[in-house]
Design an enzyme around this catalytic site. Structure first.
Site, PDB file in Angstrom:
ATOM      1  N   LYS A  51       4.992   2.803   3.821  1.00  0.00           N
ATOM      2  CA  LYS A  51       5.871   4.016   4.405  1.00  0.00           C
ATOM      3  C   LYS A  51       4.882   5.228   5.050  1.00  0.00           C
ATOM      4  O   LYS A  51       3.691   5.287   4.433  1.00  0.00           O
ATOM      5  CB  LYS A  51       7.093   4.178   3.512  1.00  0.00           C
ATOM      6  CG  LYS A  51       6.702   5.357   2.685  1.00  0.00           C
ATOM      7  CD  LYS A  51       7.640   5.379   1.442  1.00  0.00           C
ATOM      8  CE  LYS A  51       7.136   6.191   0.116  1.00  0.00           C
ATOM      9  NZ  LYS A  51       6.785   7.755   0.066  1.00  0.00           N
ATOM     10  N   HIS A  67      -7.208  -2.203  -3.199  1.00  0.00           N
ATOM     11  CA  HIS A  67      -7.635  -2.444  -1.995  1.00  0.00           C
ATOM     12  C   HIS A  67      -9.094  -1.702  -2.147  1.00  0.00           C
ATOM     13  O   HIS A  67     -10.160  -2.101  -1.626  1.00  0.00           O
ATOM     14  CB  HIS A  67      -6.886  -1.371  -1.478  1.00  0.00           C
ATOM     15  CG  HIS A  67      -5.671  -1.492  -0.245  1.00  0.00           C
ATOM     16  ND1 HIS A  67      -4.801  -1.840  -0.921  1.00  0.00           N
ATOM     17  CD2 HIS A  67      -5.956  -2.020   0.619  1.00  0.00           C
ATOM     18  CE1 HIS A  67      -4.264  -2.273   0.441  1.00  0.00           C
ATOM     19  NE2 HIS A  67      -4.978  -3.153   1.227  1.00  0.00           N
TER      20      HIS A  67
END
Lengths: 184, 280
Positions: free
Chosen positions: A105, A40
């Site tokens: 999650k 990222h």
């Protein structure tokens, strides 16, 4: 479509994300890309420097995972989701580039949740700690960028009926909040 | 009488315990998942627990790790004072066993050598090693593989000795609620009470190794039950999707404390309690 599993495929567009609502159970098929913390960081640096990305995020879905190494004869090792909130600081740059879906999650920060209706994107959770099971829903895997990051490299995966739950939809719905309201 | 144990044997045993912990759920953990699966009515909570049971089957049968986060290896060594260790330095032997296991069994290596300068690829070790000298001529090894997602939700608070048990329960509820889906509930909840801040944190982990043994003290057995009920009432549920089971079990380990202090620490263990013990 609550209460049963609905099949959808990638890539997404504005229309396909609109039919999804928090709490929907989804079996996802098609191409998704993986990225976690360090990927990222690099992708967002490339976006800011206007460099060409290893894949075009427009309409795509990102899976936050760092799989275990593939044992001989297997497509991939264990491949469950990692905690999504660590990707929060990078999410808007990717949404601006057209990303339509994210799989991980755990809860996203409130300012990030507010981006999903704005950019018309959806956040899904899959089952944390079920990496062996989930690896069976992946039919191909190939590293396409950042080989040097090992498990944190960007993989191009093909899913077949990969189970997901819609957590944040394009209408501001939030399954985690809804779940807590069942409290007696 | 001294008993001699070669650290090469300890290295071998550590690698074997990591294999078992990575691929095979302890029987009582699998039983607990099955009970919770039966106890949930329907919907995503039941489906999720069903998937976790299937995950355990696949992991065992195909030698795929239960979770792609194969954890940082936490090793507890209880060394009898009548044991004479021979061979290489015991911590080196343990770390060699860890590195060997992570490579040999295709486990994801998740340890960064430096916490701030995260350059280079992660390694299998070094392990976190806790050593204790105990009476006797045995060596007890416990391996606990801890994932980052659950470890990140750990908490410690220093209470006043006059604070009520209710305040401690509320702290536990707040911590579990705030952690929500992140540590992968239903949680094996370890609670360290008393000692100093450091012992409470360590006891929160050690508490979990009691497995199916009930707490020896009635007061704490009842407190564990109360906490279990209160935490389950939060309805975070399996993986935070809502449901009856937010905890799979509550384990307290208490310790004597200074008259001015009352530390309470929490270790939020995920639904797949990956640990193994062996006695040499």
């Amino acid at each position: 479509m609550k209460g049963e599993w609905a099949s959808i495929t990638t890539p997404f567009n504005e229309k396909s994300v609109k039919i999804l609502e928090a709490g929907d159970r989804i079996l996802l098929s098609g191409i998704v890309y993986t990225a976690r913390d360090r990927a990222h960081e690099r992708l967002c640096r490339m976006i800011r420097n206007k460099e060409e990305l290893p894949f075009d995020p427009a309409g795509q879905v990102l899976y936050y995972t760092g799989p275990s190494p593939a044992p001989p004869g297997k497509i991939i090792g264990s491949a469950g989701p990692t905690t999504s909130s660590r990707m929060d600081p990078f999410t808007e740059d990717l949404l601006k580039a057209g990303l339509r879906g994210m799989i991980g999650k755990g809860k996203r920060a409130r300012p990030v949740r507010e981006l999903f209706p704005y950019y018309q994107a959806v956040y899904f959770s899959t089952v944390g700690g079920a990496g062996a099971y989930l690896s069976k829903k992946i039919v191909s895997a190939e590293i396409i960028a950042f080989h040097d990051l090992g498990a944190e490299a960007v993989y191009r995966l093909e899913f077949r009926d990969f189970p997901l739950l819609v957590i944040n939809d394009t209408y501001g719905g939030d399954l985690y909040e809804d779940a807590l309201h069942q409290r007696k | 009488m001294k008993r001699t144990i070669n650290t090469g044997l300890i290295k071998e045993k550590i690698a074997g315990l990591i294999y078992e912990a990575s691929f095979i759920l302890p029987a009582y953990v699998e039983d607990k998942l099955r009970q919770m699966h039966q106890g949930e009515n329907a919907g995503m909570a039941k489906d999720t627990l069903g998937i976790l049971l299937e995950n355990a089957e696949i992991a065992k049968k195909e030698e795929l790790p239960l979770c792609q986060d194969c954890g940082i290896a936490i090793i507890f060594l209880e060394i009898g004072q009548d044991v004479d260790l021979e061979g290489s330095y015991i911590n080196d032997a343990v770390n060699e066993g860890v590195e060997e296991a992570y490579s040999k069994y295709y486990l994801r290596k998740s340890v960064a050598a430096d916490p701030l300068q995260r350059t280079g690829q992660a390694a299998g070790g070094p392990a976190v090693i806790h050593t204790e000298i105990v009476p006797g001529d045995r060596v007890k090894l416990t391996v606990y593989l801890k994932g980052g997602g659950s470890e990140n939700m750990s908490a410690v608070r220093m209470f006043n000795p006059t604070d009520s048990v209710e305040m401690i329960i509320r702290f536990i509820e707040e911590t579990v609620l705030k952690a929500g889906p992140n540590p992968c509930p239903p949680l094996f909840l370890g609670i360290g009470i008393g000692g100093t801040a450091d012992t409470a944190v360590l006891n929160a982990k050690k508490a979990l190794f009691r497995g199916t043994e009930p707490h020896p003290v009635k007061f704490y057995r009842e407190l564990e039950k109360t906490i279990e009920e209160r935490v389950n009432r939060l309805s975070v549920g399996p993986l935070g999707f809502g449901g009856r089971y937010t905890t799979a079990g509550v384990y307290i380990k208490e310790a004597p404390a200074h008259i001015a202090t009352l530390p309470v620490a929490l270790n939020l263990g995920c639904h797949s309690m990956r640990y193994r013990t062996a006695v040499l």
